[in-house]
Design a protein around this motif. Structure first.
Motif, PDB file in Angstrom:
ATOM      1  N   GLN A  32       0.827  -1.207   0.000  1.00  0.00           N
ATOM      2  CA  GLN A  32       0.000   0.000   0.000  1.00  0.00           C
ATOM      3  C   GLN A  32       0.861   1.257   0.000  1.00  0.00           C
ATOM      4  O   GLN A  32       0.575   2.215  -0.719  1.00  0.00           O
ATOM      5  N   MET A  33       1.902   1.256   0.804  1.00  0.00           N
ATOM      6  CA  MET A  33       2.793   2.418   0.852  1.00  0.00           C
ATOM      7  C   MET A  33       3.565   2.550  -0.467  1.00  0.00           C
ATOM      8  O   MET A  33       3.739   3.661  -0.985  1.00  0.00           O
ATOM      9  N   LYS A  36       1.499   4.228  -3.120  1.00  0.00           N
ATOM     10  CA  LYS A  36       1.434   5.681  -2.936  1.00  0.00           C
ATOM     11  C   LYS A  36       2.716   6.352  -3.419  1.00  0.00           C
ATOM     12  O   LYS A  36       2.678   7.401  -4.073  1.00  0.00           O
ATOM     13  N   ALA A  39       2.803   6.368  -7.183  1.00  0.00           N
ATOM     14  CA  ALA A  39       1.883   7.376  -7.730  1.00  0.00           C
ATOM     15  C   ALA A  39       2.546   8.756  -7.712  1.00  0.00           C
ATOM     16  O   ALA A  39       2.469   9.506  -8.698  1.00  0.00           O
ATOM     17  N   GLU A  86       1.056   3.868 -14.241  1.00  0.00           N
ATOM     18  CA  GLU A  86       0.122   4.380 -13.223  1.00  0.00           C
ATOM     19  C   GLU A  86      -1.339   4.138 -13.591  1.00  0.00           C
ATOM     20  O   GLU A  86      -2.148   3.764 -12.745  1.00  0.00           O
TER      21      GLU A  86
END
Length: 129
Positions: A32-33, A36, A39, A86
């Protein structure tokens, strides 16, 4: 700008994300990190690429502008790879849809983007002939 682009790709992809997986309690948290961070990295590539493209449109007779114009293909390719990763690959990884395949595709796109950024940087720091 090219140095920031290449350096951020190197730092995030080859140092920070592996450290997340090595040090966070679960791979889900690390993933999850990492998503981010990737992104944010995409937008660094897009904004940086746009700034480099705008700089290449200068009418000035400067060797740096000429080298920048020679690097256009690498700049555009790197930006497209970042956006593709992305917008097309990351959602499939997040959805865990055929994770092995999409993770491999994402890794390949990231490495090719890193190469494009590196070639751009190398072209811009090369001494004029």
């Amino acid at each position: 700008m090219a140095a920031l682009w290449w350096g951020s790709l190197t730092t995030v992809g080859f140092y920070v994300v592996p450290m997340l997986f090595a040090n966070l309690p679960t791979s889900a948290m690390a993933g999850q990190m990492a998503a981010k961070l990737f992104a944010v990295q995409t937008w660094i590539a897009v904004v940086g690429g746009l700034l480099l493209l705008l700089s290449s449109r200068s009418e000035a007779e400067h060797p740096q502008v000429a080298r920048l114009q020679e690097a256009l293909v690498w700049i555009v390719a790197g930006m497209l790879l970042a956006l593709l990763s992305e917008l097309a690959v990351a959602p499939r990884i997040i959805a865990r849809d055929n994770l092995r395949l999409w993770h491999s595709v994402g890794t390949g796109l990231y490495v090719f983007q890193w190469i494009c950024a590196g070639l751009t940087f190398r072209k811009l720091v090369a001494k004029a002939n």
